[in-house]
Write an enzyme that holds these catalytic residues in place. Structure first.
Site, PDB file in Angstrom:
ATOM      1  N   HIS A 173       3.155  10.641   0.534  1.00  0.00           N
ATOM      2  CA  HIS A 173       4.108  10.142   1.530  1.00  0.00           C
ATOM      3  C   HIS A 173       5.573  10.267   1.072  1.00  0.00           C
ATOM      4  CE1 HIS A 173       0.773   8.430   3.851  1.00  0.00           C
ATOM      5  NE2 HIS A 173       0.292   7.954   2.711  1.00  0.00           N
ATOM      6  N   HIS A 198       0.856  -1.191   0.000  1.00  0.00           N
ATOM      7  CA  HIS A 198       0.000   0.000   0.000  1.00  0.00           C
ATOM      8  C   HIS A 198       0.892   1.241   0.000  1.00  0.00           C
ATOM      9  CE1 HIS A 198      -3.609   2.389   1.908  1.00  0.00           C
ATOM     10  NE2 HIS A 198      -2.897   3.117   1.100  1.00  0.00           N
ATOM     11  N   GLU A 209       0.722   7.764  -3.731  1.00  0.00           N
ATOM     12  CA  GLU A 209       1.572   7.406  -2.591  1.00  0.00           C
ATOM     13  C   GLU A 209       2.862   8.226  -2.597  1.00  0.00           C
ATOM     14  OE1 GLU A 209       0.771   5.232   0.034  1.00  0.00           O
ATOM     15  OE2 GLU A 209      -1.185   5.495  -0.884  1.00  0.00           O
TER      16      GLU A 209
END
Ligand code: 5GP
Ligand code: 5GP
Length: 227
Positions: free
Chosen positions: A119, A61, A115
Site C-alpha cells: 500500500h 492494520h 503494508e
C-alpha cells in the site's frame, strides 16, 4: 536571448513532467484498525509478537490508498523494500500501536514491510516516504482513539453484543466522521467487530467523510470480544 528562452521553456516542461510523475494516483486513504480479540477469534488462534502480548487496544492494520470507484492500486514499487534503518526511531511506537498477531510470532517488521510494499509504495510522495508513511499512520491512531470513543458511549470489550449503529455513532461523536465497520464470524458464529475503516485525505493527515464507504458485512448486533 532566443537560446535562453528555449532553455527556459524546456525547464518548464521538465518541471511539469516531474510534478506529473510524483502526483498521487488515488483519491483518498482508508486508515484501517483491527481489534486484536476478533483477529485471534477468527483465526482460531493468533501469535503474540515476540515483545509480548499487546495491550488491549485497537492496532493499526494499514493506511491504504483508495479510489472513489472502489478500485485501489497495490504493489507500486517493488524496488522500494522497507529499510529498518529508515524507521528505527518509530520502532517502539510501531510495536505498541501496529503489532502483528499472525503466526509465527514476529517482531512486526514483516507486517510493516508487507503494508509498505503493498500500500505505502502507491502513496509515495515527498512527504510520504517510508518514514512519513509510518509516522502518518501513528499520528492518525492518536487522533482517533477508538477504544476511548467507544468506552465514552458505554461500549467496551466485555464479550457483550452492541448495536452496530451505536458503535458507528460513538466513533462519529468522538472523531466527527462516520467509520466503516468490518465484522468477522467467530467459531460460535458470532458476528464480531473486527476492523474499523476511517477515511483520510491524500496528505495522510486529516480525517474526511468517506467518499466511498467500504462495504463490509456485519449483523445489526455485534460482539465486542475481550482480549
Ligand atoms: P480481505 O480479503 O481480507 O478483505 O483483504 C485482504 C487484503 O486486501 C487487505 O488486507 C488489503 O491489503 C487489501 N484490501 C482489501 N480490501 C481493500 C480495500 O477496500 N482497499 C484497499 N486499498 N485494499 C484492500
Ligand atoms: P493485507 O494484505 O490483508 O493488508 O495484510 C494481511 C497480511 O499481513 C497477511 O499476509 C497477514 O498474514 C499479514 N499479517 C501479519 N500480521 C497481521 C495482523 O496482525 N493482522 C492482519 N490482518 N494481517 C497480518
Amino acid at each position: 536571448m532566443r537560446l535562453n528562452f528555449s532553455i527556459f521553456i524546456k525547464l518548464l516542461v521538465i518541471q511539469y513532467l516531474s510534478v506529473l510523475c510524483v502526483s498521487e494516483d488515488f483519491d483518498f486513504f482508508y486508515f484501517v484498525q483491527q481489534w486484536p480479540g476478533s483477529y485471534c477469534d477468527t483465526k482460531h488462534s493468533c501469535c503474540y509478537p515476540r515483545t509480548g502480548k499487546p495491550v488491549a487496544d485497537f492496532g493499526i492494520h494499514g493506511l491504504w490508498p483508495q479510489n472513489k470507484d472502489g478500485s485501489y492500486p497495490q504493489n507500486c514499487n517493488p524496488d522500494n523494500a522497507l529499510d529498518e534503518d529508515q524507521i528505527s526511531d518509530l520502532t517502539s511506537s510501531l510495536q505498541k500501536d501496529w503489532p502483528s498477531l499472525s503466526c509465527p510470532s514476529s517482531t512486526g517488521f514483516r507486517f510493516w514491510s508487507h503494508e509498505w510494499e503493498k500500500h505505502g509504495t502507491c502513496a509515495e510522495s515527498e512527504e510520504i516516504d517510508q518514514h512519513g508513511y509510518f509516522e502518518a499512520a501513528l499520528k492518525l491512531k492518536e487522533k482517533a482513539n477508538l477504544l476511548q470513543a467507544l468506552r465514552n458511549a458505554g461500549i467496551q470489550p466485555d464479550d457483550e453484543f452492541y448495536d452496530l449503529g451505536s458503535i458507528k455513532e460513538a466513533i462519529k461523536d468522538a472523531t466527527g466522521f462516520t467509520p466503516g465497520i468490518e465484522c468477522n464470524i467467530d467459531p460460535s458464529k458470532n458476528s464480531q467487530i473486527y476492523q474499523v475503516f476511517m477515511c483520510v485525505d491524500i496528505s495522510g493527515s486529516e480525517f474526511i467523510e468517506c467518499p466511498a464507504v467500504p462495504k463490509r458485512r456485519c449483523a445489526s448486533k455485534v460482539q465486542f470480544p475481550k482480549f
